[in-house]
Design a protein around this motif. Structure first.
Motif, mmCIF file in Angstrom:
data_model
loop_
_atom_site.group_PDB
_atom_site.id
_atom_site.type_symbol
_atom_site.label_atom_id
_atom_site.label_comp_id
_atom_site.label_asym_id
_atom_site.label_seq_id
_atom_site.Cartn_x
_atom_site.Cartn_y
_atom_site.Cartn_z
ATOM 1 N N GLN A 6 0.837 -1.181 0.000
ATOM 2 C CA GLN A 6 0.000 0.000 0.000
ATOM 3 C C GLN A 6 0.881 1.243 0.000
ATOM 4 O OE1 GLN A 6 -3.300 0.323 2.695
ATOM 5 N NE2 GLN A 6 -3.302 -1.891 3.074
ATOM 6 N N THR A 22 -3.319 0.291 -9.860
ATOM 7 C CA THR A 22 -3.155 -1.053 -9.277
ATOM 8 C C THR A 22 -4.287 -1.925 -9.806
ATOM 9 O OG1 THR A 22 -2.356 0.009 -7.271
ATOM 10 C CG2 THR A 22 -2.979 -2.309 -7.089
ATOM 11 N N VAL A 51 -3.950 2.542 -2.378
ATOM 12 C CA VAL A 51 -3.037 2.038 -3.408
ATOM 13 C C VAL A 51 -2.837 3.078 -4.492
ATOM 14 C CG1 VAL A 51 -3.694 -0.357 -3.028
ATOM 15 C CG2 VAL A 51 -4.953 1.012 -4.682
#
Lengths: 615, 153, 575
Positions: free
Chosen positions: A134, A390, A386
């Motif tokens: 993250q 992603t 994120v």
């Protein structure tokens, strides 16, 4: 009058005294006290630790926001030197042990750590595989600073952006920075923030800055975490907006279902005012900006910007036609900038760290990160932040821990009642504004619900439409009547009364509502239906033509059966049944009386030999 | 608190808010805090105090879910029907609650003890399915646990 | 000079003031985009989504709320737009009581018209239809929420235009219903019966109470002597019921039609208007000369009276104690005409034809007894004439019956805002100065400006007068007096914007026509023309009125006048 020098002094002092940096000379203990934490029982732990460390020197016990994993609550963390240990599933007894053995005794209680719980070789949450990937920008302070202490925010560089803007940037500079950064609205529509602020620059006698903290999407709690964990990030950003567009008043419109967030905001506003960071003549710059809270009262539609404005004005939350846009005519008819909490939370860091820094994350057209609230059939529900771009696969399997109970992934829903679903075929779609729009859904505010093979997509569509029909304001015909008609069709389909032309009717209605509804709620209401038809038309057909629910979910279309061969006649199911629908002799196969059965599934859960199934 | 004291408190708040812009929602929210709900007399009081038609006050009261026009039960029982909870079976729980309490969602039990509310997402999705009784939050609720939980009140 | 913008609609260029709606811009070049919830000057809501157009955005936008902007390219008639409008129409119809054949608006309904215009030939999406109870609590209007299409035109008329707000949207979404708070009926709330909601409603959701049956029964009864009086504003609009152009004055045909319908006597409310001026003028002069309560406020508008009773009863002492012309006439008919003709009171049926829905409430006020037995409105008279098969347009003109049928020009203008004041001034001036009034027409108090004021020099006194029409303007005027900001001697207040010519009982006018024509102005012109065409233009010159004083009343403001022609009003709670 507070100056940058003062901020620096506070920063230095707090870092040292509150043991906030790695060179700490003492121990910092934090207790996760956002709503989830408190719901799981964090308050007694906080008291226990505070009392237990009262006569210890060099130990600070602080409450913090969401540390980062809801299902592991209550959580506490112990920071010692540069080492950070995350303890999960805390109880008063476990907490006492940690106090005695680790805080006082210096020895980590390994079996309580997050690594032990999730079987990874790590002792802090930051080392966990699902956390490492993250990138926490919006959530950077959540779970590490005390939200009720402005000094800790300052210690993390808080209010530096405001100072930089007030002392060395013109209004145009701020707008250009935002434009170059590519920041897009995090409320879901993705409109370029810089452009929105630019449109609000025209002269007027009064202007407003509004923060949309209504977060009504069911399954979304990104904003709540920021408000409960790092409220000053929002206040600082709003003050920057006030300076840039020339507004002296800001409103935070927050839903009433977030009482803890409301309380923390009130405390934060007062602390900022006391320090001269809000109110009159901020930091001696001559700029005035005050922030008021306005509470919602239970209307999802008030998340739509013009309905929100109507609500602030004391009216029914009915959206207004656009144009004119809030930039020209907003609150009380004056030019207004209205942005989501998530959008604001990015701004102080963009100002301080610069455009290039921000653009280095994310994709070309969607820079920065996005916070998602993972929920549903996922092993690690909670917030994940994120970089844009992603893939869904990454989010589900790397950060989300995959689908529990060995079930198969069926679809992910983004954008709540305004969004669509992403089936297995598109699991490698990069999550950004444009890619999602291409496959028939939208980013939305960040709710990401995972569904498995036991979820019926028709029922999910019905669920979302039911929500929309209830929350529709009723002003315009296509939404008020159109969505109701769509819901009626779906209700028939999910109760074995589907008709042959239902799917085409749903598509026609859906198309018209999208095209002519007055506001975003109506225009996006058909999305869950149209999207599930697009990817799961077969499932609809089965409901309509065969009167069957393949997933075994639609109540009216399933029945519970006891497999006579497997049944051992123990009678547990009969005892659990709340309506006495099961009968049978001891050690004889039992039977379910379907006329009494309410399909609650209690019997199926109780059966020790898995003899009960639903079809 | 006596009725007169309640109206006095509301009046002070109205006096404070009167000259603010857009006072109606905050005043109604305060009134509900004080009285617990917004019956005719309270709405009339607000209408006269803010010099707006009663129609407007009532129109706002019936638009927003959180304003109650009827007296609420001793305990407010909210079952979260947000997506995460729904996907984890909240509907079944709601059916069970309706059955146990013998009321429809939105109504108060005959003995005035519980008001059953199907609520919007409470934001505790990690603990789905979630149920709240007053300020107590119950996570990962199973249908069977319901009778036990209710007995506590 | 307002900024102009130029845009293209259906390939045609048009230039309009910045901020004008695309709907109006289209009208300027002859494109009438269909509408339902839009009502010029009243409601610009954007809710029905019928007037949607293609403006190049990703969704279609409602043209009634879309401000024209430079360079806009609008398409009003693409296939997509047509289909979208039709589907929204089907959706509205799917939730509507479609018993048109027995509806009061059959043949004169905007929903029917728009469905027809759109060529709707099926309703594909039938489903649940909300069911509501009828509201029959008001003597003037009937509310049928099953026919409501939630256009909010009535809400705008009552709330925004009249600043009263007894009806509004309640609940949310599909369950939304427009009604008074707490599900009360119109009769229970401070509704003043002005009927502006009725005039705004496009369907049969709010209609006038139909009292024609009572009139037919009376006419058919050989024992009854049925007397009818007609208000000034009726003659300016009755023609519209039969397709005559707006603003046609049909006094003569109206009198003939009434005779043909079978009324025994056809009198003119205008007579009583002159009578009212005699009484009110005398009352005003009395207050001027004897330190009476000032300002004095006129009292012929029953909507205004009820409004005052609910909201401004501190002005009770200011009200003129005169009854309205309708009530004065009723009293004269029952207490003077009947005995004079040797007809027992119980055999007289006194009917009035009014432009005003509130007159139905007024006639039923207990203090007025049976002076007026039945009130029918212009709309209902239209119904009676149609039912009798009378070809209105071909009727010859005739006169009202003598005794109570003569009137002056001052009486005719009662139906327009400022008319009562003007009529009063024509008389008061001459009585006080004992000179002939040369400038008969008082331009300063004519016209559609909401609040008008003027100063008239009478002898040494600068008489300050004010005229307000529409209750929103009445509020402004009275608030300014309450606060001490303004002072006047004499005030005229009419509940309806424009005066009686725009009353709740007047013929309904399609919103499309209201977009193109200033209906109220046209009707006003008709009355002003009739005034100019009369030989006698001042109330005190009316010989029939003088006769009634000689014969019965004695003198204006005398004992008998007070017994039969004056009244008192009451205080009413707001809730």
């Amino acid at each position: 009058m507070i100056t940058k020098k003062d901020l620096d002094k506070i920063k230095a002092a707090t870092l040292t005294e509150n043991y906030l940096d790695d060179s700490r000379e003492g121990i910092r203990v934090t207790v996760g006290m956002a709503t989830c934490g408190i719901a799981a029982g964090a308050k007694p732990l906080f008291r226990l630790l505070k009392e237990g460390t009262a006569d210890l020197e060099k130990v600070e016990v602080k409450m913090v926001g969401c540390i980062g994993s809801c299902r592991l609550e209550p959580m506490i963390e112990v920071y010692e030197g540069s080492k950070r240990t995350t303890y999960v599933f805390m109880t008063p007894e476990k907490c006492q042990k940690v106090l005695d053995e680790h805080i006082k005794g210096g020895k980590v209680v390994t079996e309580y750590t997050i690594g032990a719980a999730d079987k990874e070789n790590a002792s802090s949450i930051t080392e966990m595989s699902y956390f490492k990937s993250q990138k926490r920008i919006v959530l950077r302070n959540c779970g590490t600073i005390d939200p009720e202490n402005i000094d800790e925010y300052i210690a993390r560089g808080g209010y530096e952006a405001l100072d930089k803007v007030l002392t060395s940037m013109s209004k145009e500079d701020v707008v250009n920075t935002l434009l170059s950064s590519g920041l897009r609205g995090r409320g879901g529509a993705g409109f370029p923030t810089g452009l929105k602020w630019k449109f609000t620059m025209a002269e007027a006698d009064q202007k407003y800055v509004v923060c949309n903290a209504d977060e009504g999407d069911p399954g979304a709690f990104m904003n709540r975490s920021v408000l409960e964990g790092d409220p000053h990030a929002l206040l600082e950003a709003m003050a920057i907006a006030g300076y840039t567009i020339g507004a002296t008043i800001g409103y935070i419109y927050i839903r009433a279902e977030y009482p803890l967030a409301v309380e923390r905001l009130k405390i934060a506003i007062k602390q900022a005012e006391d320090k001269g960071l809000l109110g009159k003549n901020i930091m001696g710059s001559g700029v005035d900006f005050t922030i008021e809270l306005r509470l919602g009262a239970g209307a999802f539609v008030c998340g739509e910007e013009t309905a929100l404005i109507a609500s602030i004005e004391g009216e029914r939350g009915e959206p207004r036609p656009k144009p004119p846009f809030p930039s020209q005519s907003g609150v009380f008819g004056k030019p207004t900038v209205i942005n989501n909490v998530g959008t604001f939370a990015n701004i102080p860091q963009i100002i301080v760290k610069g455009v290039d820094w921000f653009k280095s994350t994310g994709t070309e057209k969607s820079s920065g990160t996005k916070v998602f609230a993972l929920g549903g059939k996922i092993s690690n529900p909670g917030l994940v932040e994120v970089p844009m771009g992603t893939t869904l696969r990454d989010i589900i399997y790397n950060m989300g821990g995959g689908i529990p109970n060995g079930k198969k992934f069926k679809a992910a829903q983004t954008g709540g009642p305004s969004g669509g679903c992403i089936p297995v075929d598109h699991i490698d779609t990069p999550i950004d504004y444009d890619s999602l729009a291409e496959i028939g859904t939208m980013m939305g505010s960040g709710g990401l619900i995972i569904m498995d093979e036991d979820n019926c997509m028709v029922d999910i569509a019905r669920y979302f439409l039911d929500f929309t029909v209830d929350e529709s304001c009723g002003k315009c015909v296509p939404c008020r009547i159109g969505t109701k008609r769509m819901l009626e069709i779906l209700e028939r389909i999910t109760t074995s009364k589907g008709k042959a032309d239902d799917i085409s009717k749903l598509k026609e209605l859906g198309k018209n509502i999208k095209l002519t509804a007055l506001c975003g709620l109506g225009q996006t209401a058909p999305n869950p239906v149209l999207s599930t038809i697009r990817y799961f038309e077969q499932e609809y057909e089965t409901h309509i033509k065969e009167h069957k629910c393949p997933a075994g979910s639609c109540q009216a279309m399933i029945a519970y059966f006891i497999e006579a061969e497997k049944c051992i006649g123990c009678g547990l199911c009969a005892r659990k049944c709340p309506v006495d629908a099961i009968s049978g002799e001891k050690k004889q196969p039992h039977k379910i009386d379907r006329s009494k059965c309410i399909k609650c599934g209690a019997c199926m859960e109780a059966c020790p030999v898995d003899a009960i199934y639903k079809r | 608190m006596s009725d007169k004291a309640k109206y006095d408190e509301l009046q002070s708040f109205i006096d404070e808010m009167k000259n603010e812009k857009g006072p109606l929602m905050p005043v109604m929210q305060k009134a509900q805090d004080i009285f617990g709900y917004l019956p005719f007399d309270v709405q009339k009081f607000i209408a006269l105090g803010l010099d707006v038609p009663l129609t407007e006050v009532y129109g706002v009261a019936t638009f927003y879910s959180q304003f109650n026009l009827e007296k609420q039960g001793e305990h407010s029982l909210s079952l979260c029907l947000g997506t995460a909870c729904y996907v984890k079976g909240a509907q079944t729980l709601l059916d069970r609650l309706e059955q146990e309490l013998k009321v429809k969602t939105g109504d108060t039990t005959k003995d005035g003890k519980f008001t059953l509310i199907g609520t919007r997402c409470l934001g505790c999705c990690g603990l789905a399915p979630v149920m709240m009784i007053d300020d107590d939050v119950y996570g990962q609720v199973k249908a069977d646990e319901i009778p036990e939980i209710l007995k506590k009140y | 000079m307002a900024k102009m913008v130029s845009l293209t609609i259906d390939g045609i260029n048009v230039e309009v003031e910045e901020g004008t709606s695309v709907l109006k811009a289209a009208k300027d070049i002859g494109i009438m985009i269909p509408t339902l919830c839009y009502l010029n000057g009243v409601n610009s809501f954007g809710g029905c989504r019928i007037c949607v157009v293609d403006a190049g955005a990703k969704s279609l936008l409602a043209s009634c709320t879309l401000p024209a902007a430079e360079g806009m390219v609008i398409k009003t008639n693409t296939k997509e737009v047509q289909e979208a409008r039709r589907m929204n129409m089907e959706l509205i119809l799917s939730n509507h009581d479609r018993s048109c054949l027995t509806c009061d608006r059959n043949g004169k309904c905007e929903l029917q018209d728009t469905a027809f215009q759109m060529n709707v030939d099926e309703i594909r999406f039938d489903g649940k239809d909300t069911k509501h109870k009828l509201d029959l609590s008001s003597p003037a209007m009937v509310r049928d929420p099953n026919k409501c299409i939630l256009c909010r035109r009535c809400v705008a008329a009552c709330g925004r235009v009249q600043d009263i707000g007894v009806i509004g949207p309640t609940e949310r979404g599909f369950r939304t219903i427009v009604e008074p708070a707490f599900k009360m009926s119109l009769g229970d709330v401070a509704c003043i019966n002005c009927g502006q909601c009725l005039q705004a409603c496009p369907t049969g959701a709010i209609t006038i109470v139909d009292d024609t049956k009572k009139v037919w029964d009376a006419i058919a009864d050989p024992n009854k002597h049925v007397v009818v009086q007609t208000a000034p504003a009726v003659r300016a609009a009755l023609g519209e019921e039969f397709g005559l152009p707006i603003g046609t004055c049909v006094t003569g045909k109206m009198a003939t039609a009434l005779k043909r319908l079978g009324f025994d006597r056809v009198f003119d409310t205008d007579f009583a208007a002159d009578l009212t001026i005699m009484e009110e003028g005398t009352e005003f002069i009395g207050r001027l000369q004897n330190n009476g309560v000032l300002p004095m406020i006129t009292s012929c508008s029953p909507g205004w009276i009820k409004f005052m009773e609910h909201n401004y009863h501190d002005f009770l002492p200011n009200m003129s104690s005169c009854k309205s012309p309708q009530q004065m006439m009723g009293s004269v008919i029952k207490n003077y005409y009947a005995p004079k003709m040797n007809i027992p009171r119980e055999n007289i049926v006194s009917v009035s034809v009014m432009p005003c829905s509130a007159k139905k409430f007024e006639a039923g006020r207990p203090e007025f007894g049976d002076d007026v037995d039945v009130v029918i409105t212009t709309q209902e008279l239209g119904r009676m004439i149609r039912m009798a098969g009378i070809d209105f347009e071909r009727l010859p003109d005739s006169d009202f019956d003598p005794l109570l049928g003569d009137s002056t020009g001052a009486a005719v203008i009662f139906g327009v805002t400022g008319g009562v004041m003007e009529a009063a001034l024509r008389t008061v001036y001459e009585v006080l100065t004992k000179e002939t009034l040369e400038q008969i027409e008082f331009e300063s108090i004519r016209g559609m400006e909401g609040l008008k004021e003027a100063t008239v020099k009478i002898n040494d006194l600068d008489v300050k007068i004010a005229v307000a029409h529409g209750t929103a303007n009445a509020r402004k005027l009275l608030d300014s007096i309450r606060s001490g900001e303004k002072e006047y001697h004499f005030i005229e207040i009419m509940a309806c914007p424009g005066g009686c010519i725009n009353g709740g009982g007047q013929p309904l006018v399609d919103s499309e026509i209201k977009l193109k024509t200033n209906v109220v102005k046209q009707r006003a012109k008709a009355l002003y023309s009739e005034d100019r065409g009369k030989a006698l233009r001042k109330s005190h010159e009316n010989p029939s009125v003088q006769q009634v004083y000689k014969d019965w009343l004695g003198e204006p403001g005398g004992h008998k006048s007070h017994e039969f022609l004056h009244t008192k009003y009451v205080e009413r709670d707001l809730y």
